[in-house]
Each structure stands twice: as structure tokens, then as C-alpha cells.
Scaffold this active site. Structure first.
Site, short mmCIF file in Angstrom:
data_model
loop_
_atom_site.label_atom_id
_atom_site.label_comp_id
_atom_site.label_asym_id
_atom_site.label_seq_id
_atom_site.Cartn_x
_atom_site.Cartn_y
_atom_site.Cartn_z
N ASP A 1 35.09 58.72 88.82
CA ASP A 1 36.26 59.53 89.13
C ASP A 1 36.99 58.83 90.28
O ASP A 1 36.40 58.61 91.33
CB ASP A 1 35.82 60.94 89.55
CG ASP A 1 37.01 61.80 89.95
OD1 ASP A 1 37.74 62.24 89.05
OD2 ASP A 1 37.20 62.01 91.16
N ASP B 1 33.91 65.70 92.82
CA ASP B 1 34.21 64.43 92.14
C ASP B 1 33.03 63.97 91.28
O ASP B 1 33.21 63.35 90.23
CB ASP B 1 34.57 63.35 93.16
CG ASP B 1 35.85 63.69 93.91
OD1 ASP B 1 36.65 64.48 93.37
OD2 ASP B 1 36.03 63.18 95.03
N GLU C 1 39.11 57.99 83.70
CA GLU C 1 40.18 58.84 83.20
C GLU C 1 41.37 57.98 82.79
O GLU C 1 41.66 56.97 83.44
CB GLU C 1 40.65 59.81 84.30
CG GLU C 1 39.75 61.00 84.46
CD GLU C 1 40.32 62.00 85.45
OE1 GLU C 1 39.89 63.15 85.40
OE2 GLU C 1 41.17 61.64 86.27
#
Ligand SMILES: [Zn+2]
Length: 227
Positions: free
Chosen positions: A30, A194, A114
Site C-alpha cells: 500500500d 495500511d 493499487e
């Protein structure tokens, strides 16, 4: 002996991706505001101090130049100093990005991140936020480039609900950006925000490539994670 030309040509080419059944290690990351990145095991990589130092140095220099008479020699000299510092910061950032990318690629067969392009659309578009996304996007690009050379998978997943959903039971736990801990009322899982997101990101990626996590296996970076 006749040199094997076809072999040397092949040697220089980009290696093919590691086949799915040979993926032994995987990591979800992340990229965040507090830490540069957090992995699914809670490991963090911070923005280096020297880089932060250069940034505050830059802010100081910019303040100074604003007090100089525009067009004067002093003003020009101050502008030059700022330009050089910008260059220095860009090099430091580049170096940090590559070092981080190489570390991740060395340690993993699959890296889940992501998809920032989707994130840009999904989240608010405040200027500071978009600058932050551009910097993160530059890192992901480098990570991709380094990974391709080693046949390592970089899987980009939709950021949809990665920070909200419980990585243990899937229950949606809404939280604003300032809430740093994921605390699930359903299964009682408590995790760093996170880290919870990084686990969700990894799970999404593994799902995408069709790998099933072992029931007992941890999501360890250096341990085999599959049954
Ligand atoms: Zn839960």
C-alpha cells in the site's frame, strides 16, 4: 567451437514471466501518505530523511527568493540555487524509487499494487493529492520496469474498498483518512490501516492470477504463501 548465436540473442532478451505455479513469494503493498509503503506483513519503508531535509531546504530557499528584487543579480543567483536543488531532489527521489523497486523485486515473485489511475478517478482531486499520486505513479512505473527485466509479476488491482474492507472477514469498516487503525467490529481484527489495505491488495491480485492462499500459511514476504 562455433559460438551459439541464438543463445546469446536469447540471453539479452527480456525473460518471460515466472509461471503461476512457480510463484513462491508474493507481497501486497500500500503506497501511503504516512509511510512511503506498507506491506501485507506490516513492514514499512519510510520516505528517507535526506529527502525530507532537501524539501524543507527548498521551502527555505523559495522563501528567500521571494524577498529579493525581481530581475536583480541576487534574485537570479537565488533562482539558480533553487533550480539546482530541484535537480538534486529529483535525483534523490529517483534513486530511492529504484532502490525500493529492486528490493521488492529481489524478494518476491509477485508484487501487488493499487492501480493509481483508477484511484485518481475514484478519490478526491485536490491538488496536493494529485501531486502525491503522480509521485507514487512514477514509483510504480519504475517498479514495473525493474520487475519486467526479472520476469516478476506486478499486478495492479482496483483500489475499490481496499482500505475499508476487513482483510480477515471481508466486512466493510468505513473509515476516514485520519483513522489510522482498522478495527473490525465483526471478527475483532485490529490492524494498522495500511497493513489491512496491503493484505486486501495482495488477496485481490492473487485472486486475479488464480492463486489460492494456503489456509494456515501466513502472507509472509519471504515464505512460500501457497498450498
Ligand atoms: Zn473482520
Amino acid at each position: 567451437m562455433v559460438p551459439d548465436v541464438s543463445f546469446s540473442l536469447e540471453d539479452k532478451s527480456v525473460p518471460s514471466l515466472i509461471s503461476t505455479e512457480n510463484i513462491k513469494t508474493a507481497v501486497g503493498i500500500d503506497v501511503g501518505l504516512k509511510e512511503f509503503l506498507t506491506t501485507n506483513t506490516g513492514e514499512t519503508i519510510s520516505v528517507p530523511k535526506f529527502y525530507r531535509k532537501s524539501q524543507s531546504n527548498l521551502a527555505r530557499k523559495q522563501k528567500k527568493v521571494s524577498r529579493k528584487e525581481i530581475g536583480s543579480n541576487n534574485w537570479r543567483a537565488a533562482q539558480n540555487r533553487i533550480a539546482r536543488l530541484h535537480q538534486h531532489i529529483a535525483r534523490q527521489r529517483e534513486d530511492f524509487h529504484y532502490k525500493t523497486a529492486h528490493k521488492l523485486v529481489r524478494e518476491n515473485d509477485l508484487i501487488a499494487v493499487e492501480d493509481l489511475n483508477i484511484r485518481g478517478l475514484a478519490r478526491n482531486t485536490k491538488l496536493s493529492k494529485s501531486i502525491y499520486d503522480v509521485a507514487r505513479g512514477a514509483f510504480i512505473e519504475k517498479l514495473n520496469a525493474v520487475a519486467v527485466k526479472r520476469g516478476i509479476h506486478v499486478i495492479k488491482v482496483s483500489p475499490h474498498n481496499t482500505s475499508q474492507n476487513c482483510s480477515n472477514c471481508g466486512h466493510k469498516v468505513p473509515k476516514t483518512l485520519s483513522v489510522r487503525t482498522h478495527s473490525c467490529p465483526k471478527c475483532k481484527t485490529v490492524l494498522d490501516r495500511d497493513e489491512n489495505a496491503a493484505i486486501n491488495i495482495l488477496n485481490k491480485a492473487l485472486n486475479e492470477v488464480g492463486i489460492i492462499l494456503s489456509a494456515c500459511g501466513g502472507l509472509g514476504v519471504s515464505q512460500p504463501v501457497f498450498a
